[in-house]
Design an enzyme around this catalytic site. Structure first.
Site, PDB file in Angstrom:
ATOM      1  N   HIS A 152       0.488  -1.186  -0.062  1.00 11.01           N
ATOM      2  CA  HIS A 152       0.324   0.208   0.096  1.00 11.01           C
ATOM      3  C   HIS A 152       0.941   1.224   0.318  1.00 11.01           C
ATOM      4  CE1 HIS A 152       0.954   1.299   4.221  1.00 11.01           C
ATOM      5  NE2 HIS A 152       0.882  -0.650   4.328  1.00 11.01           N
ATOM      6  N   CYS A 168       2.762  -5.164   6.454  1.00 15.98           N
ATOM      7  CA  CYS A 168       2.696  -4.973   5.368  1.00 15.98           C
ATOM      8  C   CYS A 168       3.735  -4.185   4.821  1.00 15.98           C
ATOM      9  CB  CYS A 168       1.197  -3.801   5.393  1.00 15.98           C
ATOM     10  SG  CYS A 168      -0.198  -4.523   5.491  1.00 15.98           S
TER      11      CYS A 168
END
Length: 197
Positions: A152, A168
């Site tokens: 992301h 992440c």
């Protein structure tokens, strides 16, 4: 939708007023800072972390994503022994992982619902936040398999090249938008701790 955004910002400000020390600690640790909007100059990375085309030996087909967490780089395999390389932020100690997954979902300016485990570690986080420039997921998100992990964007581009996330992989918003356009749902993603020898 506007009401939700106003409510989210209000909750973040209320949390900040109630626990300013937690926000100061988050800033020192590189933790997620909902509501922070990066200055335009922060997106300009050190040349080491900027998107570039590099030589890359791989037996994987073009389009495959290969993440080298120890190097802090994400590669998209290209024809002719090359790859597009992006500087990334990765999981902090204890949150790094490896494996083989596929991109199962893609979203532009995604909403953010922090997992319960993250809220336990960072209790000042909102329980939900609408997508936008102050959202820690940034401009785009690509969801990895059935995991809670994503590739992301970020509202903290200064964390690229560091190990501060909860597992992440984060890119600057311009880089994640570029990657988002290059890879479809179903793209193979290989996460490695160390490069192949």
């Amino acid at each position: 939708m506007m009401l939700f955004r106003i409510l989210t910002i209000s909750l973040v400000l209320l949390a900040w007023v109630a626990a300013p020390d937690a926000f100061a600690q988050a800033n020192r640790n590189g933790d997620d800072q909902p509501g922070l909007v990066a200055a335009p100059g922060d997106e300009q990375l050190d040349p080491k972390w900027q998107k570039t085309v590099v030589f890359f030996r791989s037996s994987e087909p073009p389009g495959t994503i290969v993440v080298h967490t120890n190097e802090r780089f994400l590669y998209v395999v290209q024809p002719g022994g090359r790859a597009v390389r992006y500087g990334i932020g990765v999981g902090r100690d204890g949150f790094r992982w490896q494996g083989l997954v596929k991109i199962t979902q893609k979203k532009e300016w995604p909403d953010w619902t922090p997992p319960e485990e993250m809220i336990q570690r960072q209790p000042y986080l909102p329980r939900w936040m609408a997508g936008g420039p102050g959202n820690p997921l940034g401009a785009r998100a690509m969801y990895l398999g059935a995991t809670v992990y994503r590739i992301h964007g970020t509202n903290q581009p200064t964390t690229i090249g560091t190990a501060v996330s909860s597992g992440c992989f984060r890119l600057t918003n311009p880089d994640v938008a570029d990657l988002y356009e290059r890879v479809p749902i179903g793209t193979k993603v290989i996460i490695r701790q160390r490069p192949e020898v």
